[in-house]
Scaffold this motif. Structure first.
Motif, PDB file in Angstrom:
ATOM      1  N   GLY A 291       0.800  -1.227   0.000  1.00 25.86           N
ATOM      2  CA  GLY A 291       0.000   0.000   0.000  1.00 25.86           C
ATOM      3  C   GLY A 291       0.826   1.267   0.000  1.00 25.86           C
ATOM      4  N   ALA A 292       2.126   1.152  -0.124  1.00 24.70           N
ATOM      5  CA  ALA A 292       3.000   2.324  -0.059  1.00 24.70           C
ATOM      6  C   ALA A 292       2.828   3.213  -1.275  1.00 24.70           C
ATOM      7  CB  ALA A 292       4.458   1.886   0.065  1.00 24.70           C
ATOM      8  N   ASP A 293       2.846   4.513  -1.063  1.00 30.78           N
ATOM      9  CA  ASP A 293       2.812   5.448  -2.187  1.00 30.78           C
ATOM     10  C   ASP A 293       4.076   6.314  -2.203  1.00 30.78           C
ATOM     11  OD1 ASP A 293       2.297   6.996   0.017  1.00 30.78           O
ATOM     12  OD2 ASP A 293       0.421   7.835  -0.732  1.00 30.78           O
ATOM     13  N   ASP A 294       5.022   5.976  -1.333  1.00 30.12           N
ATOM     14  CA  ASP A 294       6.269   6.710  -1.247  1.00 30.12           C
ATOM     15  C   ASP A 294       7.324   5.797  -0.635  1.00 30.12           C
ATOM     16  OD1 ASP A 294       7.992   8.872  -1.449  1.00 30.12           O
ATOM     17  OD2 ASP A 294       7.343   9.798   0.424  1.00 30.12           O
ATOM     18  N   PHE A 295       8.570   6.019  -0.950  1.00 27.44           N
ATOM     19  CA  PHE A 295       9.641   5.281  -0.295  1.00 27.44           C
ATOM     20  C   PHE A 295      10.892   6.140  -0.236  1.00 27.44           C
ATOM     21  CE2 PHE A 295      10.812   4.348  -4.660  1.00 27.44           C
ATOM     22  CZ  PHE A 295      12.198   4.250  -4.638  1.00 27.44           C
ATOM     23  N   THR A 296      11.704   5.875   0.762  1.00 31.36           N
ATOM     24  CA  THR A 296      12.988   6.550   0.913  1.00 31.36           C
ATOM     25  C   THR A 296      14.013   5.527   1.375  1.00 31.36           C
ATOM     26  OG1 THR A 296      11.877   8.612   1.536  1.00 31.36           O
ATOM     27  CG2 THR A 296      14.228   8.438   2.061  1.00 31.36           C
ATOM     28  N   VAL A 297      15.205   5.613   0.823  1.00 30.86           N
ATOM     29  CA  VAL A 297      16.327   4.781   1.240  1.00 30.86           C
ATOM     30  C   VAL A 297      17.274   5.698   2.008  1.00 30.86           C
ATOM     31  CG1 VAL A 297      18.258   3.348   0.496  1.00 30.86           C
ATOM     32  CG2 VAL A 297      16.080   3.264  -0.758  1.00 30.86           C
ATOM     33  N   TYR A 298      17.438   5.398   3.291  1.00 32.70           N
ATOM     34  CA  TYR A 298      18.317   6.183   4.159  1.00 32.70           C
ATOM     35  C   TYR A 298      19.681   5.513   4.195  1.00 32.70           C
ATOM     36  CZ  TYR A 298      14.064   8.521   5.634  1.00 32.70           C
ATOM     37  OH  TYR A 298      12.885   9.229   5.645  1.00 32.70           O
ATOM     38  N   LEU A 299      20.686   6.244   3.743  1.00 34.71           N
ATOM     39  CA  LEU A 299      22.047   5.724   3.708  1.00 34.71           C
ATOM     40  C   LEU A 299      22.774   6.139   4.987  1.00 34.71           C
ATOM     41  CD1 LEU A 299      22.914   6.789   0.054  1.00 34.71           C
ATOM     42  CD2 LEU A 299      22.295   4.494   0.848  1.00 34.71           C
ATOM     43  N   PRO A 300      23.504   5.207   5.607  1.00 35.14           N
ATOM     44  CA  PRO A 300      24.283   5.603   6.776  1.00 35.14           C
ATOM     45  C   PRO A 300      25.413   6.531   6.335  1.00 35.14           C
ATOM     46  CG  PRO A 300      24.860   3.383   6.130  1.00 35.14           C
ATOM     47  CD  PRO A 300      23.712   3.809   5.252  1.00 35.14           C
ATOM     48  N   SER A 301      25.822   7.388   7.237  1.00 35.94           N
ATOM     49  CA  SER A 301      26.835   8.380   6.892  1.00 35.94           C
ATOM     50  C   SER A 301      27.980   8.355   7.908  1.00 35.94           C
ATOM     51  CB  SER A 301      26.173   9.762   6.837  1.00 35.94           C
ATOM     52  OG  SER A 301      27.054  10.716   6.332  1.00 35.94           O
ATOM     53  N   PRO A 302      28.773   7.270   7.911  1.00 37.85           N
ATOM     54  CA  PRO A 302      29.894   7.205   8.860  1.00 37.85           C
ATOM     55  C   PRO A 302      30.933   8.274   8.541  1.00 37.85           C
ATOM     56  CG  PRO A 302      30.038   5.421   7.282  1.00 37.85           C
ATOM     57  CD  PRO A 302      28.735   6.116   7.025  1.00 37.85           C
ATOM     58  N   ALA A 303      31.651   8.694   9.562  1.00 37.55           N
ATOM     59  CA  ALA A 303      32.601   9.809   9.459  1.00 37.55           C
ATOM     60  C   ALA A 303      33.504   9.770   8.223  1.00 37.55           C
ATOM     61  CB  ALA A 303      33.434   9.891  10.736  1.00 37.55           C
ATOM     62  N   PRO A 304      34.142   8.674   7.878  1.00 37.99           N
ATOM     63  CA  PRO A 304      35.069   8.760   6.741  1.00 37.99           C
ATOM     64  C   PRO A 304      34.391   8.910   5.379  1.00 37.99           C
ATOM     65  CG  PRO A 304      35.008   6.521   7.587  1.00 37.99           C
ATOM     66  CD  PRO A 304      34.183   7.369   8.512  1.00 37.99           C
ATOM     67  N   LEU A 305      33.081   8.674   5.317  1.00 32.07           N
ATOM     68  CA  LEU A 305      32.396   8.720   4.014  1.00 32.07           C
ATOM     69  C   LEU A 305      31.268   9.749   3.954  1.00 32.07           C
ATOM     70  CD1 LEU A 305      32.156   4.873   3.304  1.00 32.07           C
ATOM     71  CD2 LEU A 305      33.761   6.511   2.326  1.00 32.07           C
ATOM     72  N   GLN A 306      31.213  10.674   4.898  1.00 30.67           N
ATOM     73  CA  GLN A 306      30.090  11.611   4.955  1.00 30.67           C
ATOM     74  C   GLN A 306      29.918  12.416   3.668  1.00 30.67           C
ATOM     75  OE1 GLN A 306      30.877  13.769   8.557  1.00 30.67           O
ATOM     76  NE2 GLN A 306      29.628  12.373   9.789  1.00 30.67           N
ATOM     77  N   GLU A 307      31.000  12.918   3.122  1.00 27.89           N
ATOM     78  CA  GLU A 307      30.900  13.723   1.900  1.00 27.89           C
ATOM     79  C   GLU A 307      30.384  12.902   0.724  1.00 27.89           C
ATOM     80  OE1 GLU A 307      34.368  16.008   0.907  1.00 27.89           O
ATOM     81  OE2 GLU A 307      34.703  16.555   3.012  1.00 27.89           O
ATOM     82  N   GLN A 308      30.881  11.677   0.580  1.00 26.61           N
ATOM     83  CA  GLN A 308      30.446  10.818  -0.523  1.00 26.61           C
ATOM     84  C   GLN A 308      28.976  10.424  -0.359  1.00 26.61           C
ATOM     85  OE1 GLN A 308      33.265  10.461   1.259  1.00 26.61           O
ATOM     86  NE2 GLN A 308      34.936   9.736  -0.015  1.00 26.61           N
ATOM     87  N   VAL A 309      28.554  10.129   0.864  1.00 24.70           N
ATOM     88  CA  VAL A 309      27.155   9.753   1.110  1.00 24.70           C
ATOM     89  C   VAL A 309      26.241  10.951   0.831  1.00 24.70           C
ATOM     90  CG1 VAL A 309      25.484   9.051   2.880  1.00 24.70           C
ATOM     91  CG2 VAL A 309      27.705   7.907   2.738  1.00 24.70           C
TER      92      VAL A 309
END
Length: 148
Positions: free
Chosen positions: A89-107
């Motif tokens: 029944g979903a009409d929306d979705f979001t994928v939340y990516l983790p943002s660990p310190a060494p990769l924050q800019e890339q995420v």
């Protein structure tokens, strides 16, 4: 045991197959979102970050945290790669990516590349549970009835 690229493909397929259960959402859109995040996703896998910080898919009633396991622990656990029920029944979705310190800019850059990706903290599942409390305060009604 899989390579980081193969692991990311499995994660992307799991997300796309779960989203595809909804008649309102497109599997292709999930595939596109996961493709945008592929480079950073492979880095998250290869760096072991997904062992501690999950990727979270929120779609309708689905709140799915996806983690990885490596080393000898991977040999003893059974994978669960079936699409997650509850997204029909979903009409929306979001994928939340983790943002660990060494990769924050890339995420952050990857999350900015598609509307369905986010580097924000996912909503807490407790919020949904708390908002499903009864709408009638029976105790208050009982006290009001006794006062009459």
């Amino acid at each position: 045991m899989r390579s980081a690229s193969a692991t990311w493909r499995v994660i992307a397929d799991l997300v796309a197959d779960t989203v595809a259960r909804s008649t309102s959402l497109s599997r292709d859109e999930a595939v596109q979102a996961m493709s945008v995040a592929e480079a950073v996703g492979r880095m998250l896998v290869a760096g072991g970050h997904l062992q501690k910080h999950p990727i979270t898919l929120v779609a309708g009633q689905v709140h799915c945290e996806i983690t990885t396991v490596s080393g000898t622990a991977a040999l003893t656990l059974e994978e669960n790669l079936n699409p997650i029920p509850g997204a029909a029944g979903a009409d929306d979705f979001t994928v939340y990516l983790p943002s660990p310190a060494p990769l924050q800019e890339q995420v952050t850059a990857a999350a900015g590349g598609h509307d369905r990706l986010s580097d924000a903290a996912p909503p807490a599942t407790e919020t949904k549970t708390a908002s499903s409390a009864p709408l009638i305060d029976r105790e208050a009604l009982r006290r009001a009835a006794l006062q009459r």
